[in-house]
Design a protein around this motif. Structure first.
Motif, PDB file in Angstrom:
ATOM      1  N   ASP A   1      -3.570  -4.830  -6.613  1.00 32.45           N
ATOM      2  CA  ASP A   1      -2.558  -4.278  -5.562  1.00 32.45           C
ATOM      3  C   ASP A   1      -1.142  -4.715  -5.736  1.00 32.45           C
ATOM      4  O   ASP A   1      -0.405  -4.315  -4.734  1.00 32.45           O
ATOM      5  CB  ASP A   1      -3.181  -4.563  -4.252  1.00 32.45           C
ATOM      6  CG  ASP A   1      -4.455  -3.983  -4.178  1.00 32.45           C
ATOM      7  OD1 ASP A   1      -4.708  -2.864  -4.812  1.00 32.45           O
ATOM      8  OD2 ASP A   1      -5.299  -4.759  -3.374  1.00 32.45           O
ATOM      9  N   ARG A   2      -0.672  -5.092  -6.859  1.00 35.87           N
ATOM     10  CA  ARG A   2       0.819  -5.213  -7.063  1.00 35.87           C
ATOM     11  C   ARG A   2       1.369  -4.537  -8.198  1.00 35.87           C
ATOM     12  O   ARG A   2       0.853  -4.532  -9.359  1.00 35.87           O
ATOM     13  CB  ARG A   2       1.116  -6.675  -7.348  1.00 35.87           C
ATOM     14  CG  ARG A   2       1.581  -7.838  -6.413  1.00 35.87           C
ATOM     15  CD  ARG A   2       1.659  -8.914  -6.686  1.00 35.87           C
ATOM     16  NE  ARG A   2       3.080  -9.219  -7.477  1.00 35.87           N
ATOM     17  CZ  ARG A   2       3.329 -10.399  -8.139  1.00 35.87           C
ATOM     18  NH1 ARG A   2       2.404 -11.205  -8.072  1.00 35.87           N
ATOM     19  NH2 ARG A   2       4.416 -10.695  -8.349  1.00 35.87           N
TER      20      ARG A   2
ATOM     21  N   ASP B   1      -2.108 -12.949  -9.443  1.00 39.54           N
ATOM     22  CA  ASP B   1      -0.955 -12.954  -9.287  1.00 39.54           C
ATOM     23  C   ASP B   1      -0.277 -13.776 -10.616  1.00 39.54           C
ATOM     24  O   ASP B   1       1.018 -13.640 -10.849  1.00 39.54           O
ATOM     25  CB  ASP B   1      -0.459 -14.034  -8.019  1.00 39.54           C
ATOM     26  CG  ASP B   1      -0.716 -13.160  -6.867  1.00 39.54           C
ATOM     27  OD1 ASP B   1      -0.351 -12.101  -6.678  1.00 39.54           O
ATOM     28  OD2 ASP B   1      -1.134 -13.846  -5.685  1.00 39.54           O
TER      29      ASP B   1
ATOM     30  N   THR C   1       3.997  -3.346 -11.241  1.00 47.11           N
ATOM     31  CA  THR C   1       5.017  -3.893 -11.755  1.00 47.11           C
ATOM     32  C   THR C   1       6.121  -3.458 -12.564  1.00 47.11           C
ATOM     33  O   THR C   1       7.132  -3.973 -12.795  1.00 47.11           O
ATOM     34  CB  THR C   1       3.789  -4.630 -13.268  1.00 47.11           C
ATOM     35  OG1 THR C   1       3.456  -3.388 -14.022  1.00 47.11           O
ATOM     36  CG2 THR C   1       3.026  -5.433 -12.794  1.00 47.11           C
TER      37      THR C   1
ATOM     38  N   THR D   1       0.431 -11.143 -13.057  1.00 50.75           N
ATOM     39  CA  THR D   1       1.407  -9.971 -12.779  1.00 50.75           C
ATOM     40  C   THR D   1       2.721 -10.615 -12.828  1.00 50.75           C
ATOM     41  O   THR D   1       3.580 -10.233 -13.569  1.00 50.75           O
ATOM     42  CB  THR D   1       1.347  -9.673 -11.395  1.00 50.75           C
ATOM     43  OG1 THR D   1      -0.041  -9.068 -11.108  1.00 50.75           O
ATOM     44  CG2 THR D   1       2.150  -8.582 -10.643  1.00 50.75           C
TER      45      THR D   1
ATOM     46  N   GLU E   1      10.463  -6.036  -9.623  1.00 46.98           N
ATOM     47  CA  GLU E   1      11.010  -7.148  -9.117  1.00 46.98           C
ATOM     48  C   GLU E   1      12.492  -7.049  -9.068  1.00 46.98           C
ATOM     49  O   GLU E   1      13.133  -7.658  -8.164  1.00 46.98           O
ATOM     50  CB  GLU E   1      10.591  -8.635  -9.577  1.00 46.98           C
ATOM     51  CG  GLU E   1       9.093  -8.946  -9.094  1.00 46.98           C
ATOM     52  CD  GLU E   1       8.736 -10.303  -9.742  1.00 46.98           C
ATOM     53  OE1 GLU E   1       9.327 -10.922 -10.419  1.00 46.98           O
ATOM     54  OE2 GLU E   1       7.928 -10.809  -9.047  1.00 46.98           O
TER      55      GLU E   1
END
Length: 173
Positions: free
Chosen positions: A145-146, A13, A148, A16, A104
């Motif tokens: 698993d995120r 986290d 970008t 990322t 985001e």
């Protein structure tokens, strides 16, 4: 003895978030631009059952409807001008546009553009006064698993393709 799973502040986290902040600092703010994303509204759209087109510009009812625009900051934009593509309407020259968004930003400004039931890619993207239709949307840059970034491939719409779309009449001229 060392733990099986490394810990500390430099977890996935943290990395990322650092990547997203770096993209903003190095790419989006000094050189980035914005794109206006229009989401196709299939609920309020009335299409001709045979020709799959919206209203005639002389009619006052029905037609294609989009919601928006959602202004999304663009990290990277690459345009290929005058590429001849084969499509359902035949051969003609149109520009193709590749847009890269910070994931985001997409979730903040236009959260519904990533995954929706509209599989026909009827959304519209307006960038630098031109209207494009996205035909490929791909989440990229996976860290634990995120995602970008979001990569979007678009093709330019010609003025004759927007004749029955009053929301985009200003761009058809």
């Amino acid at each position: 003895m060392r733990a099986h799973k490394p810990g500390g502040r430099f977890d996935a986290d943290f990395e990322t978030t650092a990547i997203l902040k770096g993209v903003d600092t190095d790419l989006k703010h000094p050189v980035g631009t914005n794109a206006d994303w229009w989401v196709f509204d299939s609920v309020n759209t009335e299409l001709d059952p045979i020709y799959d087109v919206g209203q005639d510009i002389t009619s006052s009812v029905g037609g294609k409807v989009w919601t928006g625009p959602y202004s999304v900051p663009v990290v990277r934009a690459v345009i290929k001008q005058g590429e001849a593509r084969t499509s359902a309407v035949g051969f003609y020259n149109s520009d193709t546009l590749h847009l890269t968004f910070n994931i985001e930003d997409v979730q903040k400004f236009a959260p519904n553009i990533i995954i929706r039931p509209d599989i026909n890619n009827r959304d519209r993207v307006v960038w630098r006064g031109q209207v494009y239709r996205p035909y490929a949307i791909q989440e990229r840059g996976i860290v634990a698993d995120r995602f970008t970034i979001l990569s979007v491939e678009c093709i330019q719409l010609m003025p004759e393709e927007m004749v029955s779309d009053p929301q985009f009449a200003q761009y058809a001229n």
